[in-house]
Design a protein around this motif. Structure first.
Motif, PDB file in Angstrom:
ATOM      1  N   ALA A 284      45.411  27.054  14.980  1.00 13.97           N
ATOM      2  CA  ALA A 284      44.679  28.010  13.661  1.00 13.97           C
ATOM      3  C   ALA A 284      45.846  28.532  12.657  1.00 13.97           C
ATOM      4  O   ALA A 284      45.497  28.304  11.444  1.00 13.97           O
ATOM      5  CB  ALA A 284      44.124  28.969  14.169  1.00 13.97           C
ATOM      6  N   GLU A 285      46.840  27.892  12.828  1.00 15.56           N
ATOM      7  CA  GLU A 285      47.959  29.188  11.682  1.00 15.56           C
ATOM      8  C   GLU A 285      48.328  27.860  10.930  1.00 15.56           C
ATOM      9  O   GLU A 285      49.180  27.953  10.019  1.00 15.56           O
ATOM     10  CB  GLU A 285      49.067  29.278  12.624  1.00 15.56           C
ATOM     11  CG  GLU A 285      48.997  30.797  13.691  1.00 15.56           C
ATOM     12  CD  GLU A 285      49.993  31.497  14.862  1.00 15.56           C
ATOM     13  OE1 GLU A 285      51.430  30.582  14.826  1.00 15.56           O
ATOM     14  OE2 GLU A 285      48.948  32.393  15.038  1.00 15.56           O
ATOM     15  N   THR A 286      48.103  26.787  11.581  1.00 16.50           N
ATOM     16  CA  THR A 286      49.014  25.348  10.572  1.00 16.50           C
ATOM     17  C   THR A 286      47.921  24.937   9.904  1.00 16.50           C
ATOM     18  O   THR A 286      48.201  24.285   8.922  1.00 16.50           O
ATOM     19  CB  THR A 286      49.650  24.447  12.019  1.00 16.50           C
ATOM     20  OG1 THR A 286      50.747  24.838  12.646  1.00 16.50           O
ATOM     21  CG2 THR A 286      50.192  23.789  11.408  1.00 16.50           C
ATOM     22  N   PHE A 287      46.545  24.886  10.399  1.00 20.65           N
ATOM     23  CA  PHE A 287      45.558  23.797   9.605  1.00 20.65           C
ATOM     24  C   PHE A 287      44.609  24.498   9.118  1.00 20.65           C
ATOM     25  O   PHE A 287      44.687  26.069   9.243  1.00 20.65           O
ATOM     26  CB  PHE A 287      44.509  22.627  10.043  1.00 20.65           C
ATOM     27  CG  PHE A 287      45.580  21.637  11.314  1.00 20.65           C
ATOM     28  CD1 PHE A 287      45.342  20.999  10.002  1.00 20.65           C
ATOM     29  CD2 PHE A 287      46.503  21.866  12.423  1.00 20.65           C
ATOM     30  CE1 PHE A 287      46.569  19.767  11.261  1.00 20.65           C
ATOM     31  CE2 PHE A 287      47.230  21.161  13.064  1.00 20.65           C
ATOM     32  CZ  PHE A 287      47.317  19.731  12.106  1.00 20.65           C
ATOM     33  N   GLU A 288      43.560  23.710   7.759  1.00 23.12           N
ATOM     34  CA  GLU A 288      43.075  24.945   7.352  1.00 23.12           C
ATOM     35  C   GLU A 288      41.285  25.588   8.373  1.00 23.12           C
ATOM     36  O   GLU A 288      41.694  26.330   8.027  1.00 23.12           O
ATOM     37  CB  GLU A 288      42.783  24.181   5.744  1.00 23.12           C
ATOM     38  CG  GLU A 288      41.523  24.622   5.168  1.00 23.12           C
ATOM     39  CD  GLU A 288      41.047  24.150   3.490  1.00 23.12           C
ATOM     40  OE1 GLU A 288      41.287  24.818   3.196  1.00 23.12           O
ATOM     41  OE2 GLU A 288      41.396  23.057   4.124  1.00 23.12           O
ATOM     42  N   GLN A 289      41.808  23.881   8.421  1.00 24.35           N
ATOM     43  CA  GLN A 289      40.057  24.107   9.349  1.00 24.35           C
ATOM     44  C   GLN A 289      40.442  23.682  10.958  1.00 24.35           C
ATOM     45  O   GLN A 289      40.581  22.582  10.860  1.00 24.35           O
ATOM     46  CB  GLN A 289      39.404  23.563   9.231  1.00 24.35           C
ATOM     47  CG  GLN A 289      37.625  23.976   9.794  1.00 24.35           C
ATOM     48  CD  GLN A 289      36.852  25.070   9.018  1.00 24.35           C
ATOM     49  OE1 GLN A 289      37.487  26.398   9.094  1.00 24.35           O
ATOM     50  NE2 GLN A 289      36.242  25.667  11.440  1.00 24.35           N
TER      51      GLN A 289
END
Length: 572
Positions: A284-289
């Motif tokens: 969740a912290e790495t990808f936009e969605q």
């Protein structure tokens, strides 16, 4: 090459329609680094035999391959793999035809009987395929023939593991695709590891078959460096990444992401067991969605635990663990969850069916998507090989039964052989429950997508990608006549990956392709998108479409609803 004549160029195909497995991309990359000119056809939309013939003729004319590799990973593609091989043999009898993959490794004896197949690669294919292309008379992991003409399966010489798979990674993505359409069909699959350590009773790729077909007794993670190379190669070429290996940790993945900005990418991760919150947080912290698919085996906890107790199912979350995980994930607004399970597994009863419905309703009430399907017959799976042990019957078990089933399917039919209960009353109740759950799941999916529209609804064109290509570059020069090859096409992608390809200047009378919106229809779609470049009410856009595209109000509304359903337009 030691005087041997190389089999190059090489063309690699998937045996099914839609996107082929990422395995052919790893193979093509490996061959390219080994000096072999390799190409892939990643997406195949052909349905009829006539379409298959036309496509293969065009590709063979363009590539002039000396060898064609067919990836037969999934069992339901066996009939199509044979169709591809037979068609290629007719087009050019000199082409060397090779099949490989999980299903090819499982059914190697049966496939060796077909004279349209020259070689069958067993297990991991990189080194065997390169050896074939280099003219090695004794390539490893290949079915060879004994002096009496019978097939002979030699011991596997090449078995990938954690220590010898560092030379397997993505590369040459600018060279291996035959068209921009094919390149854009890549959905971002990265394989952090390989193999499976479980023996689920319904799976043909379980631990026992992995050992028999690939020589791999245990799953393994690839080296961090090789997976990092995957991300570096494809991050700027795809909008999403997809993973399905359960052994990855947050620390492992974060190391493979190092130096790559993924803040505007989407991610889909397929998990089973109890997903570690550290991994969830990292995604969740790495990808936009993030779209996370949690496999719980089946929706009845009683049934799930019984199968686990008997060693017939991988470790899965209890209902309490599942619901606690869903609750913990709520702190990430960019994360959506799907919970998936199989209906009709052994040990079903009236009580387990009631449990299924209760959990499905609970999951839906938490706004999680439900993935649900009946138990299918998979070659090599315990329940398929021994259905009587579970008081079940299978619609196919032997090679010929599977091939016959798929030969009888009409174009576009994606059904597969199923396993059903011998007890007719129980089978009827299982099917009724399955139909009921299916209707609940799809109603919820539809409700999530539904956007109430009236004249005052303000919409915005939220398509994150709009690009233009020449038609010949998009479809490939082997598919497009020279007279229209220079015509422009506009390729639009919605926020969830839905694609739309508009060729407004290409009349269907001159050239037609089922993947294109052409002529006047394409002009209308592009005009509608342009009407919402800034937040605009539906009523205002309808007026513009009446003026610029000469549409009546009803037709204009239909176009707008179509673009909203595809998530090209979203409310503001």
């Amino acid at each position: 090459m030691n005087g041997r004549r190389a089999l190059s160029p090489v063309l690699l195909l998937g045996a099914g329609t839609g996107e082929a497995t990422c395995g052919i991309l790893y193979l093509a990359s490996y061959l390219r680094r080994g000096g072999i000119e390799a190409f892939v056809r990643l997406y195949d939309g052909d349905e009829t035999e006539q379409e298959v013939t036309r496509s293969l003729e065009a590709m063979v004319a363009r590539v002039r391959p000396r060898l064609v590799g067919i990836s037969l990973k999934w069992f339901h593609h066996v009939h199509r793999a044979l169709l591809l091989a037979r068609t290629l043999r007719k087009i050019d009898p000199e082409i060397r035809i090779v099949v490989g993959g999980n299903t090819a490794s499982y059914w190697w004896r049966e496939l060796d009987a077909f004279d349209c197949i020259d070689h069958i690669v067993l297990g991991d294919g990189e080194r065997p395929l390169l050896a074939l292309c280099q003219g090695d008379p004794s390539p490893p992991n290949c079915v060879t023939r004994a002096p009496n003409g019978s097939p002979r399966r030699l011991p596997l010489e090449y078995v990938q593991g954690a220590t010898n798979s560092e030379d397997v990674y993505y590369s040459h993505f600018d060279d291996i695709f035959l068209s921009q359409q094919d390149r854009h069909a890549y959905s971002g699959w990265v394989a952090p590891g390989k193999g499976c350590g479980e023996n689920c009773l319904y799976c043909g790729g379980a631990r026992g078959n992995q050992k028999a077909g690939f020589g791999r007794a245990k799953p393994f993670l690839r080296s961090e460096e090789s997976v990092r190379r995957d991300h570096q190669e494809v991050a700027h070429r795809t909008w999403q990444f997809r993973y399905d290996f359960s052994g990855s940790t947050a620390a492992f993945l974060q190391s493979t992401w190092a130096g790559v900005d993924l803040s505007r990418h989407s991610c889909t991760y397929f998990l089973w067991g109890v997903a570690p919150m550290g991994l969830v947080d990292a995604l969740a912290e790495t990808f936009e969605q993030v779209y996370m698919v949690l496999d719980v085996g089946c929706f009845s906890e009683q049934q799930r635990l019984e199968q686990m107790r008997r060693g017939l199912l991988k470790p899965c979350a209890t209902d309490r663990q599942l619901l606690e995980l869903i609750e913990s994930c709520r702190r990430h607004p960019n994360l959506d969850i799907e919970v998936s399970g199989i209906a009709g597994l052994p040990f079903a009863s009236a009580a387990t069916l009631e449990e299924e419905v209760r959990l499905v309703k609970k999951v839906i009430s938490l706004d999680c998507v439900v993935g649900y399907q009946r138990l299918e017959a998979q070659p090599g799976a315990l329940v398929t090989e021994h259905p009587a042990r579970f008081d079940m019957v299978t619609e196919a078990r032997a090679f010929t039964e599977f091939v016959d089933y798929f030969e009888r399917r009409e174009p576009g039919d994606v059904s597969v052989p199923m396993l059903r209960f011998r007890d007719a009353a129980l089978e009827a109740e299982v099917q009724r429950t399955s139909d009921h759950v299916d209707s609940l799941a799809w109603a919820h999916r539809d409700a999530r997508k539904r956007v109430p529209l009236d004249g005052r609804t303000r919409l915005l064109n939220t398509a994150p990608s709009t690009r233009q290509f020449k038609l010949g570059d998009w479809l490939g020069p082997h598919r497009v006549p020279a007279k229209v090859a220079q015509e422009p096409v506009t390729v639009v992608r919605s926020v969830d990956g839905t694609g739309m390809v508009c060729a407004p200047s290409v009349s269907p009378r001159k050239f037609t392709d089922p993947t294109l919106d052409q002529g006047e229809d394409a002009k209308i779609l592009l005009t509608a998108l342009a009407a919402f470049e800034k937040p605009t009410t539906v009523a205002t856009a309808v007026a513009q479409l009446r003026s610029k595209a000469r549409l009546d109000p009803g037709s204009a509304h239909e176009v707008i609803e179509h673009l909203v359903a595809g998530r090209f337009l979203q409310p503001t």
